[in-house]
Design an enzyme around this catalytic site. Structure first.
Site, mmCIF file in Angstrom:
data_model
loop_
_atom_site.group_PDB
_atom_site.id
_atom_site.type_symbol
_atom_site.label_atom_id
_atom_site.label_comp_id
_atom_site.label_asym_id
_atom_site.label_seq_id
_atom_site.Cartn_x
_atom_site.Cartn_y
_atom_site.Cartn_z
ATOM 1 C CB VAL A 81 -17.106 92.616 -83.119
ATOM 2 C CG1 VAL A 81 -17.789 93.134 -81.870
ATOM 3 C CG2 VAL A 81 -17.997 91.669 -83.904
ATOM 4 N N GLY A 115 -22.646 87.473 -82.929
ATOM 5 C CA GLY A 115 -22.629 86.476 -83.998
ATOM 6 C C GLY A 115 -23.713 86.731 -85.026
ATOM 7 N NE ARG A 144 -31.981 90.428 -81.911
ATOM 8 C CZ ARG A 144 -32.160 89.986 -83.146
ATOM 9 N NH1 ARG A 144 -31.377 90.394 -84.130
ATOM 10 N NH2 ARG A 144 -33.121 89.135 -83.432
ATOM 11 C CE1 TYR A 197 -23.920 81.120 -85.443
ATOM 12 C CE2 TYR A 197 -24.295 78.778 -85.048
ATOM 13 C CZ TYR A 197 -24.334 80.091 -84.616
ATOM 14 O OH TYR A 197 -24.776 80.381 -83.346
#
Length: 240
Positions: free
Chosen positions: A55, A83, A18, A146
């Site tokens: 991951v 992420g 996506r 982040y």
């Protein structure tokens, strides 16, 4: 690029189902490459090999890359794009909020790069592109976790460049700004307007524009670019 000069590559994109990752997968497919998309769901755009992979787990990454090698040959281009966000102000940010984002965004990129470099060193050719963010250098309230991961990717890319740059391998960071994705589509119109007012280009970016920058860095002609941060942010951060 002329047909005779095209070289088909084995490409791995994490977070490829996506948003920006999907656009990257579709771009490489359109160019004629063999593409594998790694992500928790295992979903992938049509034409790509979808592989379920967390991951943050080195064993799952190893198994996923083994699948890629069997289907497409050793990974030659890695786009470490996976992420997550756990946004909140620092006084409300739990250890788990901080650690989980680091495990996926930074740890995942590190683990995938470590696995990919093995075959790239043998081939004496490779392209590693990390999806960073304007936030990594510009900063953003409520995104200490982040922003830390996206800033850290620059250090990873530059250290990798010094380690393996002599073997025909490059490592770069593309730093998107505010991009039109499923996440931004859910934002209120007034928030979007506020963002647009701060962007010199006066608009949000398209995922395809980020994919174009990544595709360039992955190409033959970008072999002398390494350790760079390429902003795709409409002038918001200007690589600052």
């Amino acid at each position: 690029m002329s047909e005779s000069s095209f070289i088909q590559r084995s490409v791995v994109v994490t977070g490829g189902s996506r948003g920006i990752g999907k656009a990257v997968v579709e771009r490489f497919l359109a160019e004629g490459h063999k593409v594998a998309a790694l992500g928790p769901s295992g979903k992938a755009p049509e034409g790509a090999l979808g592989i379920a992979c967390d991951v943050s787990d080195a064993d799952q990454i190893d198994a996923a890359f083994a699948q890629v090698e069997q289907a497409h040959g050793p990974a030659e281009i890695l786009v470490a794009n996976a992420g997550i966000t756990k946004d909140t102000l620092i006084l409300r940010m739990s250890d788990a909020d901080f650690d989980n984002v680091l495990q996926v965004n930074l740890g995942g990129a590190f683990r995938c790069a470590r696995r990919a470099v093995k075959s790239m060193l043998r081939a004496r050719w490779g392209r590693i592109i990390f999806t960073g963010s304007v936030v990594g250098l510009y900063g953003s309230a409520g995104q200490v976790n982040y922003a830390a991961t996206k800033s850290a990717l620059i250090g990873v890319a530059r250290s990798l460049t010094r380690e393996v740059g002599g073997r025909g391998i490059t490592a770069n960071v593309v730093a998107p700004g505010f991009i039109e994705t499923d996440m931004t589509a859910d934002l209120p119109a007034e928030v979007i307007a506020k963002y647009q007012a701060s962007i010199p280009a006066g608009r949000l970016g398209g995922a395809d524009e980020v994919a174009a920058a990544i595709a360039f860095l992955a190409g033959q002609q970008a072999g002398y670019i390494s350790g760079a941060v390429i902003p795709v942010d409409g002038g918001l951060g200007m690589g600052h």
